[in-house]
Design an enzyme around this catalytic site. Structure first.
Site, PDB file in Angstrom:
ATOM      1  N   ASP A 154       0.756  -1.003   0.108  1.00 36.67           N
ATOM      2  CA  ASP A 154      -0.023  -0.082   0.161  1.00 36.67           C
ATOM      3  C   ASP A 154       0.873   1.370   0.127  1.00 36.67           C
ATOM      4  OD1 ASP A 154      -2.031   1.948   0.828  1.00 36.67           O
ATOM      5  OD2 ASP A 154      -3.284   0.335   1.098  1.00 36.67           O
TER       6      ASP A 154
ATOM      7  N   ASP B 282       4.269   2.233  -4.391  1.00 38.15           N
ATOM      8  CA  ASP B 282       3.193   3.077  -5.436  1.00 38.15           C
ATOM      9  C   ASP B 282       2.959   2.127  -6.425  1.00 38.15           C
ATOM     10  OD1 ASP B 282       1.941   4.687  -7.080  1.00 38.15           O
ATOM     11  OD2 ASP B 282       3.448   6.385  -6.814  1.00 38.15           O
TER      12      ASP B 282
ATOM     13  N   ASN C  32      -6.810  -5.529  -5.130  1.00 32.65           N
ATOM     14  CA  ASN C  32      -7.993  -4.700  -4.612  1.00 32.65           C
ATOM     15  C   ASN C  32      -7.515  -3.267  -4.702  1.00 32.65           C
ATOM     16  OD1 ASN C  32      -9.712  -3.792  -2.186  1.00 32.65           O
ATOM     17  ND2 ASN C  32      -7.758  -3.077  -1.591  1.00 32.65           N
TER      18      ASN C  32
ATOM     19  N   TYR D  89     -12.292   6.539 -13.631  1.00 29.92           N
ATOM     20  CA  TYR D  89     -12.560   5.302 -12.514  1.00 29.92           C
ATOM     21  C   TYR D  89     -13.573   4.264 -13.250  1.00 29.92           C
ATOM     22  CZ  TYR D  89     -13.616   2.867  -8.536  1.00 29.92           C
ATOM     23  OH  TYR D  89     -14.062   1.808  -7.638  1.00 29.92           O
TER      24      TYR D  89
ATOM     25  N   LYS E 130     -12.490   0.573 -14.011  1.00 28.55           N
ATOM     26  CA  LYS E 130     -13.160  -0.670 -13.463  1.00 28.55           C
ATOM     27  C   LYS E 130     -14.076  -1.367 -14.314  1.00 28.55           C
ATOM     28  CE  LYS E 130     -11.770  -0.502  -9.165  1.00 28.55           C
ATOM     29  NZ  LYS E 130     -11.002  -2.219  -8.792  1.00 28.55           N
TER      30      LYS E 130
ATOM     31  N   VAL F 122     -19.970   0.458  -0.044  1.00 27.28           N
ATOM     32  CA  VAL F 122     -19.347  -0.005   1.190  1.00 27.28           C
ATOM     33  C   VAL F 122     -19.176   1.043   2.116  1.00 27.28           C
ATOM     34  CG1 VAL F 122     -17.636  -1.521   2.056  1.00 27.28           C
ATOM     35  CG2 VAL F 122     -18.453  -1.913  -0.229  1.00 27.28           C
TER      36      VAL F 122
ATOM     37  N   THR G 172     -17.016   2.566   4.265  1.00 27.61           N
ATOM     38  CA  THR G 172     -15.488   2.640   4.962  1.00 27.61           C
ATOM     39  C   THR G 172     -15.300   3.936   5.581  1.00 27.61           C
ATOM     40  OG1 THR G 172     -14.683   3.443   2.791  1.00 27.61           O
ATOM     41  CG2 THR G 172     -14.708   1.281   3.128  1.00 27.61           C
TER      42      THR G 172
END
Length: 250
Positions: free
Chosen positions: A42, A65, A92, A157, A161, A190, A192
């Site tokens: 990460d 990165d 992920n 995005y 995706k 979700v 988070t």
């Protein structure tokens, strides 16, 4: 929330991208709880080390990165050198920052693709030789309901995706010859910490609840539970599929 126990995951070696926070952290914790040997990367270094401090045995972690493919693949080699070939890969990592079409520049577009699309191909490229040596494996790509629900304000995005199922289905047959399964897990809306800070206003929550068939919060653990299943031998006949965890949002 309790999870099922999967004996086949004990001592399995798992590599996870974007594992320090949110859904990724839930996935890391869940595999560790199953007795798997976990490695994750990460860009959020402090959060990654904090997660490792909470878990025993301590996962393998490195700040990376993912836009730097050489660094990404180097990290996978280092992790496999320390732990061994990986049985499971979880792609992920993602960033769903909002943006308007008129503001997109070629540089910004390339950066969004470099985070949300490109890493998955090169992580797969890196782990497949080891999976072949092991006699099989499971690759799990994280998708998004955002583009499927025609959500606006993140066209880059959405482009990235929407390609996830193409990657999954395009590799399923050649990988299947070596008993390597590949599937997509598509999270819904979700809850988070990041989403609560940025997007989940009371109005947004009300809209989500109205759209879902099930009146419940979809939590990171719900996504992790599906990932565990697809990583385990219980899903041995599942490949080339998309599994939505969205409370019936789509």
């Amino acid at each position: 929330m309790t999870s099922s126990s999967y004996p086949s995951l004990r001592d399995r070696r798992v590599f996870i991208t974007g594992g320090a926070t949110g859904i990724g952290a839930a996935i890391v914790e869940s595999f560790a709880a199953q007795g798997a040997k976990v490695a994750f990367i990460d860009i959020a270094e402090a959060e990654g080390h904090a997660l490792c401090d909470r878990l025993s045995p301590r996962p393998w972690f490195k700040k990376v990165d993912v836009t730097d493919i050489q660094a990404l693949q180097t990290a996978i080699r280092e992790a496999s050198s320390d732990l061994g070939d990986f049985h499971v890969l979880v792609n992920n990592v993602a960033n769903d920052d909002r943006h308007k079409l008129e503001d997109v520049t070629p540089e910004y577009y390339d950066n969004r693709i470099a985070i949300n699309q490109r890493p998955a191909t090169f992580t797969i490229q890196s782990v497949v030789p080891g999976m072949k040596r092991l006699g099989g494996g499971s690759i799990i790509n994280l998708g998004s309901v955002g583009w499927q629900s025609k959500t606006g304000d993140y066209v880059c995005y959405a482009v990235a995706k929407s390609s996830t199922d193409g990657l999954t289905r395009g590799l399923a047959r050649p990988l299947g010859k070596d008993k390597i399964r590949i599937n997509t897990v598509t999270p819904g809306c979700v809850t988070t910490e990041r989403q609560k800070k940025l997007w989940l206003t009371p109005e947004a929550v009300a809209s989500i609840n109205a759209a879902q068939c099930l009146q419940l919060e979809v939590l990171p653990q719900d996504i992790a539970n599906m990932v565990l299943y697809l990583a385990s031998d219980d899903s041995r006949a599942c490949t080339a599929q998309e599994f939505r965890v969205d409370a019936g949002f789509i």
